[in-house]
Structure formats: C-alpha cells, structure tokens
Scaffold this motif. Structure first.
Motif: not given
Length: 216
Positions: A41-55, A128-140
């Motif tokens: 388990i590796i954990h990071f402090e990244i604000d879950p409300t972070t908005q994307p740099k790009g799409k 927001e990052l947390k919302a996108q990850i919650s339904t993502a097909e892949r995160v990396e």
C-alpha cells in the motif's frame, strides 16, 4: 484480492494506522490516493478536488504505438504510444513495451465502443480527481510530452473515463507519504468507532504490514 495480487489498483481510500509505525504515520482517518500493488500500500497526499490539467477527447481519437522520433527524444519510441485527435497528437511514455501495448489496446477498444455507442450526456461532468477515479476504467501515473512547442516531459496522473482521457498535474516534489508491505488482510467484524461520514463499516478491512496494522 487486488491488494495481495500483482494487479495494480489506484484510487482514493480512507485509512488509519492502528499500531506500530503506521499509527504514527496515519494517526487519524485520512482520505488518501492509494496505490495497491504486489502486496504493498503506497499512499500520496493529492487533493481529491484537484481539477484536470487537460482532457483528451476520445470520440474522434485514435491510439497507436509511437514510431520514429518522439518530441524531445527523451524517451524511446518503443515504450511510447500516441493519442491522435483532429487538433493535436499526444505522446505518452508508458515505461515498458507491455504497458504501452496494454494502453493502446485498451484505448482502441474504448474508442471503438464510444464511437459505436456514443455516451449520453448526463449534465455537466464532475472532473474533480476523486469523482473521476471512482468510475474510471483505468488510472495510472504516466509521462506526457508537452508537444512540439514545449519539448519537456512531465509525470501526470491519467484517468480513462467515459469520453475523455483526463490528466492531472501532480504537486511539485510529490513523494509517497507511506509505503507498507502487507502480510495479510481480512474483513473487520468488530465495531469501529469514529468512522468518517459516509464510510460503510461493512467495507472495512484490517491489514497487517511491516510497519504495523492499518484499517482501510
């Protein structure tokens, strides 16, 4: 199952140290971006409300293995793929041939499905990052070229979700806040007090690690 297998999983989890060094590292319930892989388990402090740099819009895109030179010549084209849209070509470094091929195959399938069955709009998307990850097909975590004008390469957090491949800028000097090698994990049968709002006690697991015990 994901934690103890070789299959990587990245997402937001609530965690708290119970004893040992883990209790000092995470004394209170904390919502962190956690990477679960190979019993770690590796954990990071990244604000879950972070908005994307790009799409990167995928409805008219094409994913393919990079050939020839890549911008900046910092990485071998053999380990890169590109996502081609009508307005721009994105070059992305995937570290290995295997991972590059996985991404190209996944994106190709995702784009084909998207083109055959266009996603129905459900109002304004929450990027927001947390919302996108919650339904993502892949995160990396991947490394992206800045393009023809900007030849720099930067590590980004990529999220494949619905109509977009979304990427997020990482905090400068990002380092893991904790890295725990896990020996075993089990569901929690005892009552746990002081749970954060919205956390279902039936979803808790107890993890024994090389730095003490954790609740997830």
């Amino acid at each position: 199952q994901r934690l103890m297998s070789g299959q990587a999983c990245l997402g937001y989890l609530w965690l708290k140290g119970v004893d040992g060094e883990a209790a000092k590292d995470v004394p209170e319930w904390t919502c962190s971006l956690c990477l679960l892989r190979n019993g770690k388990i590796i954990h990071f402090e990244i604000d879950p409300t972070t908005q994307p740099k790009g799409k990167i819009p995928l409805s008219r895109a094409q994913a393919e293995v990079s050939t020839g030179a890549v911008p900046g010549a910092l990485y071998s084209a053999a380990d890169c793929f590109r996502c081609v849209t009508p307005n721009r070509t994105f070059h992305i470094f995937a570290e290995t041939h295997e991972n590059r091929n996985k991404w190209v195959n996944l994106l190709t399938s995702h784009i084909e499905n998207l083109q055959s069955s266009p996603a129905k709009s459900e109002g304004k998307d929450n990027f927001e990052l947390k919302a996108q990850i919650s339904t993502a097909e892949r995160v990396e975590f991947l490394t992206k070229s800045g393009g023809i004008k900007n030849l720099s390469w930067r590590k980004r957090l990529f999220v494949l979700n619905k109509e977009y491949l979304v990427y997020y800028e990482l905090p400068q000097g990002l380092r893991a806040k904790g890295n725990y090698g896990c020996f075993s994990c089990k569901s929690v049968s005892d009552v746990v007090k002081g749970l954060p709002d919205g956390v279902n006690p039936d979803t808790l697991i107890h993890v024994d690690s090389d730095c003490g015990s954790l609740l997830l």
